[in-house]
Design a protein around this motif. Structure first.
Motif, PDB file in Angstrom:
ATOM      1  N   ALA A 118       0.646  -1.372   0.157  1.00 16.16           N
ATOM      2  CA  ALA A 118       0.171  -0.198  -0.380  1.00 16.16           C
ATOM      3  C   ALA A 118       0.723   0.608  -0.050  1.00 16.16           C
ATOM      4  N   LEU A 119       0.038   1.813  -0.376  1.00 17.44           N
ATOM      5  CA  LEU A 119       0.963   3.544  -0.574  1.00 17.44           C
ATOM      6  C   LEU A 119       0.704   3.845   1.362  1.00 17.44           C
ATOM      7  N   LEU A 120       2.028   4.413   1.663  1.00 17.77           N
ATOM      8  CA  LEU A 120       1.665   5.181   3.319  1.00 17.77           C
ATOM      9  C   LEU A 120       2.084   6.591   3.351  1.00 17.77           C
ATOM     10  N   ALA A 121       1.081   7.416   3.585  1.00 18.41           N
ATOM     11  CA  ALA A 121       1.051   8.952   3.980  1.00 18.41           C
ATOM     12  C   ALA A 121       0.988   9.561   5.099  1.00 18.41           C
ATOM     13  N   ALA A 122       2.172  10.376   4.985  1.00 17.10           N
ATOM     14  CA  ALA A 122       1.941  11.036   6.965  1.00 17.10           C
ATOM     15  C   ALA A 122       2.375  12.268   6.674  1.00 17.10           C
ATOM     16  N   ARG A 123       1.972  13.367   7.626  1.00 17.00           N
ATOM     17  CA  ARG A 123       2.828  14.672   7.455  1.00 17.00           C
ATOM     18  C   ARG A 123       3.863  14.618   8.833  1.00 17.00           C
ATOM     19  N   ARG A 124       4.364  14.806   7.941  1.00 12.13           N
ATOM     20  CA  ARG A 124       5.709  15.476   8.670  1.00 12.13           C
ATOM     21  C   ARG A 124       5.669  16.696   9.420  1.00 12.13           C
ATOM     22  N   GLN A 125       6.217  16.496  10.800  1.00 12.99           N
ATOM     23  CA  GLN A 125       6.251  17.911  11.786  1.00 12.99           C
ATOM     24  C   GLN A 125       7.203  18.460  12.839  1.00 12.99           C
ATOM     25  N   GLN A 126       7.058  18.956  12.477  1.00 11.37           N
ATOM     26  CA  GLN A 126       8.613  19.247  13.568  1.00 11.37           C
ATOM     27  C   GLN A 126       8.435  20.736  14.502  1.00 11.37           C
ATOM     28  N   LYS A 127       8.970  20.221  15.427  1.00  5.79           N
ATOM     29  CA  LYS A 127       8.717  21.625  17.295  1.00  5.79           C
ATOM     30  C   LYS A 127      10.005  21.635  17.491  1.00  5.79           C
ATOM     31  N   ARG A 128       9.698  23.061  18.171  1.00  7.03           N
ATOM     32  CA  ARG A 128      11.143  23.397  18.886  1.00  7.03           C
ATOM     33  C   ARG A 128      10.961  23.333  20.294  1.00  7.03           C
ATOM     34  N   GLN A 129      11.860  22.391  20.973  1.00 14.06           N
ATOM     35  CA  GLN A 129      11.415  22.388  22.810  1.00 14.06           C
ATOM     36  C   GLN A 129      13.106  22.640  22.914  1.00 14.06           C
ATOM     37  N   PHE A 130      13.008  22.811  24.505  1.00 13.50           N
ATOM     38  CA  PHE A 130      14.410  22.557  25.149  1.00 13.50           C
ATOM     39  C   PHE A 130      14.759  21.526  25.859  1.00 13.50           C
ATOM     40  N   THR A 154      -1.872   7.368   7.112  1.00 13.65           N
ATOM     41  CA  THR A 154      -2.531   6.830   6.180  1.00 13.65           C
ATOM     42  C   THR A 154      -2.549   5.740   4.653  1.00 13.65           C
ATOM     43  N   LEU A 155      -3.206   4.579   4.949  1.00 12.78           N
ATOM     44  CA  LEU A 155      -3.145   3.697   3.611  1.00 12.78           C
ATOM     45  C   LEU A 155      -3.887   4.065   2.624  1.00 12.78           C
ATOM     46  N   ILE A 156      -2.568   3.896   1.258  1.00 15.04           N
ATOM     47  CA  ILE A 156      -4.110   3.655   0.166  1.00 15.04           C
ATOM     48  C   ILE A 156      -3.976   2.870  -0.400  1.00 15.04           C
ATOM     49  N   GLU A 157      -4.444   2.832  -0.989  1.00 11.71           N
ATOM     50  CA  GLU A 157      -4.694   1.570  -2.599  1.00 11.71           C
ATOM     51  C   GLU A 157      -3.609   0.208  -1.950  1.00 11.71           C
ATOM     52  N   PRO A 158      -4.231  -0.624  -1.231  1.00  9.40           N
ATOM     53  CA  PRO A 158      -3.613  -1.736  -0.791  1.00  9.40           C
ATOM     54  C   PRO A 158      -4.067  -3.174  -1.909  1.00  9.40           C
ATOM     55  N   SER A 159      -2.925  -3.541  -1.822  1.00  7.75           N
ATOM     56  CA  SER A 159      -3.314  -5.131  -2.756  1.00  7.75           C
ATOM     57  C   SER A 159      -2.056  -5.832  -2.778  1.00  7.75           C
ATOM     58  N   CYS A 160      -2.285  -7.096  -3.219  1.00 10.07           N
ATOM     59  CA  CYS A 160      -1.780  -8.110  -2.588  1.00 10.07           C
ATOM     60  C   CYS A 160       0.573  -8.276  -3.373  1.00 10.07           C
ATOM     61  N   ASP A 161      -0.129  -7.322  -5.599  1.00 10.84           N
ATOM     62  CA  ASP A 161       0.669  -7.058  -6.018  1.00 10.84           C
ATOM     63  C   ASP A 161       0.835  -5.580  -6.040  1.00 10.84           C
ATOM     64  N   PRO A 162       2.636  -5.009  -5.717  1.00 13.97           N
ATOM     65  CA  PRO A 162       2.904  -4.258  -5.838  1.00 13.97           C
ATOM     66  C   PRO A 162       2.392  -3.657  -7.356  1.00 13.97           C
ATOM     67  N   ALA A 163       3.101  -3.678  -8.429  1.00 14.49           N
ATOM     68  CA  ALA A 163       3.169  -3.626  -9.449  1.00 14.49           C
ATOM     69  C   ALA A 163       1.130  -2.574  -9.573  1.00 14.49           C
ATOM     70  N   MET A 164       0.206  -3.756  -9.044  1.00 12.03           N
ATOM     71  CA  MET A 164      -1.638  -3.114  -9.101  1.00 12.03           C
ATOM     72  C   MET A 164      -1.513  -1.755  -8.120  1.00 12.03           C
ATOM     73  N   THR A 165      -0.757  -1.552  -7.231  1.00 10.43           N
ATOM     74  CA  THR A 165      -0.967  -0.742  -6.348  1.00 10.43           C
ATOM     75  C   THR A 165      -0.158   0.468  -6.944  1.00 10.43           C
ATOM     76  N   ARG A 166       0.867   0.433  -7.502  1.00 10.20           N
ATOM     77  CA  ARG A 166       1.872   1.760  -8.003  1.00 10.20           C
ATOM     78  C   ARG A 166       0.385   1.639  -9.643  1.00 10.20           C
ATOM     79  N   GLN A 167       0.169   1.217 -10.830  1.00 14.86           N
ATOM     80  CA  GLN A 167      -0.767   1.387 -11.254  1.00 14.86           C
ATOM     81  C   GLN A 167      -2.583   1.881 -11.041  1.00 14.86           C
ATOM     82  N   ARG A 168      -2.628   2.433  -9.446  1.00 16.46           N
ATOM     83  CA  ARG A 168      -3.842   2.719  -9.353  1.00 16.46           C
ATOM     84  C   ARG A 168      -3.709   4.044  -8.538  1.00 16.46           C
ATOM     85  N   LEU A 169      -2.236   3.883  -8.371  1.00 15.16           N
ATOM     86  CA  LEU A 169      -2.140   4.958  -7.314  1.00 15.16           C
ATOM     87  C   LEU A 169      -1.927   6.300  -8.893  1.00 15.16           C
ATOM     88  N   GLN A 170      -1.165   5.340  -9.912  1.00 13.02           N
ATOM     89  CA  GLN A 170      -0.812   6.279 -11.577  1.00 13.02           C
ATOM     90  C   GLN A 170      -2.613   6.728 -11.496  1.00 13.02           C
TER      91      GLN A 170
END
Length: 329
Positions: A118-130, A154-170
């Protein structure tokens, strides 16, 4: 080349488009704003642009890294996975709440594989602290630090076949481009409504100035009326079907303005503290990932991942049990 040869070349029927391009063109025509579909010879104008956009989407998806393993073992051994999730339990939490994973596990195609991509999507966060850090022989508690963490996994377009996942993502990438264009058309409509409202206000104010015999006020509002009228005419021209088709074709020839991947490299330790190159921290490692910028201008980490079907089923069942207990309470 003689005149007859030139005419023969122009009149020669065009070769049929590649089936993948033809299918993409059909999706484009089906998804674009109805105003665009009203333009004559729509397919002819868009064929080359769709071909280019489809190739761009294929290259974009091909550039996605992975699939990388996502599980408790990789959380301990892979610094990127360790950074993507705060704890190993967060992996199960992501799997359990994912509707895409639930739908996939309920389909018969999921029975044919021990793991899925599947495609894993996530938001990058950065914060400052002491925080605490050793500086020389002294441990200080007030050292400014930058912390890297991720959210909204978040997971997007899960599939047994990585090629199918890429095709759906296209296909999804192309749809994202069209949604961006449709949003632009909708913004033009809202602009037209706002201009019409402003025009009505200016006309009313001009009438009041005329009743008061205010030449200076009349001149000012007359100038505003002329400006608004010119802008309204330009907006109306932009919304003509033939002009929208040209705009769409240009948009599809330059898809990078609405969808792009940017490589990111950050050096962090296992606590997520960002380190600069050459600061001498042996625990820090360099992690690399691409960030996807899409139509909403937000950026998401994007990578193909591989997940155990058994672990996903267990996580979904645990999530359902928690939900059932909550309902009973």
């Amino acid at each position: 080349m003689s005149l007859l040869a030139t005419l023969a070349e122009l009149l020669k029927p065009q070769a049929p488009p590649d089936p993948a391009v033809a299918a993409a063109l059909e999706r484009v025509v089906g998804m674009v704003d109805p105003l665009v579909r009203a333009a004559p010879r729509l397919e002819k104008h868009l064929l080359g642009a769709v071909d280019h956009a489809l190739g761009y989407c294929q290259g974009l998806v091909a550039a996605l890294p992975g699939p990388i393993e996502i599980n408790r073992h990789s959380f301990a051994s892979d610094m990127l996975v360790h950074a993507l999730f705060a704890t190993p339990a967060d992996i199960d939490e992501m799997l359990g709440r994912s509707q895409a994973v639930r739908d996939f596990l309920e389909r018969s195609e999921s029975w044919a594989c021990d793991s899925f991509c599947a495609l894993l999507a996530a938001r990058r966060q950065q914060k400052r602290q002491f925080g605490m850090a050793q500086q020389g022989n002294i441990i200080r508690a007030d050292v400014p630090q930058e912390i890297l963490y991720f959210s909204d996994q978040t997971l997007i377009e899960p599939s047994c076949d990585p090629a199918m996942t890429r095709q759906r993502l296209q296909a999804r990438a192309l749809e994202s481009l069209l949604q961006s264009f449709n949003a632009h058309v909708e913004a033009l409509r809202h602009e037209r409504q706002a201009l019409r409202a402003d025009l009505s206000v200016e006309q009313a104010q001009l009438a009041q100035r005329q009743q008061r015999h205010d030449p200076d006020g009349e001149a000012e509002h007359s100038r505003h009326l002329i400006e608004l009228d010119m802008r309204l005419r330009a907006n109306g021209e932009s919304l003509m079907p033939e002009n929208l088709v040209e705009l769409l074709a240009d948009f599809l020839r330059h898809p990078e303005s609405a969808l792009s991947l940017t490589p990111v490299s950050i050096r962090i330790d296992r606590l997520g503290i960002v380190h600069q190159a050459g600061d001498g921290d042996d625990d820090a490692q360099l992690i690399r990932f691409p960030e996807l910028s899409s139509r909403d201008r937000r950026q998401h980490v994007a990578s193909l991942v591989r997940i155990s079907r058994t672990e996903a089923c267990a996580a979904v069942e645990q999530a359902r049990d928690r939900q059932q207990r909550y309902i009973l309470i």
